[in-house]
Scaffold this motif. Structure first.
Motif, PDB file in Angstrom:
ATOM      1  N   LEU A 109     -38.306  -5.533   2.245  1.00 22.22           N
ATOM      2  CA  LEU A 109     -38.405  -6.060   0.888  1.00 22.22           C
ATOM      3  C   LEU A 109     -39.092  -7.427   0.891  1.00 22.22           C
ATOM      4  N   VAL A 110     -38.874  -8.187   1.934  1.00 20.19           N
ATOM      5  CA  VAL A 110     -39.496  -9.514   2.052  1.00 20.19           C
ATOM      6  C   VAL A 110     -41.023  -9.391   1.985  1.00 20.19           C
ATOM      7  N   PHE A 111     -41.567  -8.413   2.692  1.00 18.81           N
ATOM      8  CA  PHE A 111     -43.021  -8.230   2.705  1.00 18.81           C
ATOM      9  C   PHE A 111     -43.538  -7.799   1.331  1.00 18.81           C
ATOM     10  N   TYR A 112     -42.752  -7.018   0.624  1.00 18.63           N
ATOM     11  CA  TYR A 112     -43.118  -6.621  -0.736  1.00 18.63           C
ATOM     12  C   TYR A 112     -43.140  -7.844  -1.647  1.00 18.63           C
ATOM     13  N   LEU A 113     -42.116  -8.661  -1.546  1.00 19.26           N
ATOM     14  CA  LEU A 113     -42.032  -9.850  -2.400  1.00 19.26           C
ATOM     15  C   LEU A 113     -43.152 -10.851  -2.097  1.00 19.26           C
TER      16      LEU A 113
ATOM     17  N   GLY B  64     -47.434  -8.381   0.592  1.00 27.91           N
ATOM     18  CA  GLY B  64     -48.087  -7.746   1.724  1.00 27.91           C
ATOM     19  C   GLY B  64     -47.836  -6.254   1.840  1.00 27.91           C
ATOM     20  N   MET B  65     -46.987  -5.718   0.983  1.00 30.10           N
ATOM     21  CA  MET B  65     -46.639  -4.299   1.028  1.00 30.10           C
ATOM     22  C   MET B  65     -46.400  -3.824  -0.388  1.00 30.10           C
ATOM     23  N   GLY B  66     -46.685  -2.554  -0.614  1.00 30.23           N
ATOM     24  CA  GLY B  66     -46.397  -1.970  -1.919  1.00 30.23           C
ATOM     25  C   GLY B  66     -44.967  -1.463  -1.991  1.00 30.23           C
ATOM     26  N   GLY B  67     -44.516  -1.172  -3.185  1.00 26.20           N
ATOM     27  CA  GLY B  67     -43.167  -0.669  -3.376  1.00 26.20           C
ATOM     28  C   GLY B  67     -42.940   0.671  -2.709  1.00 26.20           C
ATOM     29  N   GLY B  68     -43.941   1.536  -2.730  1.00 23.62           N
ATOM     30  CA  GLY B  68     -43.824   2.831  -2.070  1.00 23.62           C
ATOM     31  C   GLY B  68     -43.641   2.687  -0.567  1.00 23.62           C
TER      32      GLY B  68
ATOM     33  N   PRO C 108     -60.276  -9.021  -1.710  1.00 28.89           N
ATOM     34  CA  PRO C 108     -59.228  -8.642  -0.766  1.00 28.89           C
ATOM     35  C   PRO C 108     -59.326  -7.159  -0.418  1.00 28.89           C
ATOM     36  N   VAL C 109     -59.012  -6.853   0.798  1.00 31.98           N
ATOM     37  CA  VAL C 109     -59.074  -5.476   1.265  1.00 31.98           C
ATOM     38  C   VAL C 109     -57.648  -4.914   1.249  1.00 31.98           C
ATOM     39  N   ALA C 110     -57.434  -3.843   0.493  1.00 31.34           N
ATOM     40  CA  ALA C 110     -56.125  -3.192   0.459  1.00 31.34           C
ATOM     41  C   ALA C 110     -56.047  -2.205   1.612  1.00 31.34           C
TER      42      ALA C 110
END
Length: 161
Positions: free
Chosen positions: A74-78, A81-85, A140-142
């Protein structure tokens, strides 16, 4: 409820990871999204495997693994750096692997994700240099992260045997 042998459970974990992981990775690569049903399938598969290994207390172990997997990533999402999925998929596979293998899973996922990111960013840099026009801002590159998550699960399962 009859418990299964560790070899039978490891075999089932690999099949669940293959079915859910390959589908989620392909969808993430093609559509840049991960459907909730992939995450729920990993969660349900994790609950089944945990119950087969530990009886009905396995439901608790699966819930603990899912919660820990969700909380760690969750830290990376917040931080963006990461999506919810991605976080939900990590949670589902956390239920499958359990808390005892979560740190190994996090390590392998981060390692494969870092390698994937380096390759994608390297390709983007090469393409940017080869273009004749100059751009003032950097785009930015996703990076689809499901492939790294799936590789992290597989490497964790393979290194646990």
């Amino acid at each position: 409820m009859t418990t299964w042998s560790p070899a039978e459970i490891a075999h089932l974990e690999m099949w669940i990871t293959a079915a859910v992981g390959v589908g989620a990775a392909i969808e993430d690569l093609l559509r840049r999204t991960i459907s909730n049903w992939f995450c729920l399938a990993a969660l349900a598969g994790g609950a089944v495997c945990q119950c087969l290994a530990n009886g009905w207390t396995g439901l608790g172990w699966a819930a603990l693994g899912a919660t820990a997997g969700f909380a760690v990533f969750l830290v990376f999402y917040l931080l963006g750096g990461m999506g919810g999925g991605d976080v939900k998929l990590m949670s589902g596979f956390g239920a499958l692997l359990g808390v005892s293998r979560l740190w190994k899973f996090a390590f392998w996922t981060a390692l494969t994700g870092g390698i994937l990111a380096a390759v994608v960013l390297g390709i983007a840099a090469i393409r940017a240099r080869s273009r004749s026009e100059k751009t003032t801002g950097k785009t930015p590159v996703a990076i689809p992260y499901a492939p790294a998550i799936v590789l992290g699960v597989w490497l964790t399962l393979l290194s646990s045997q």
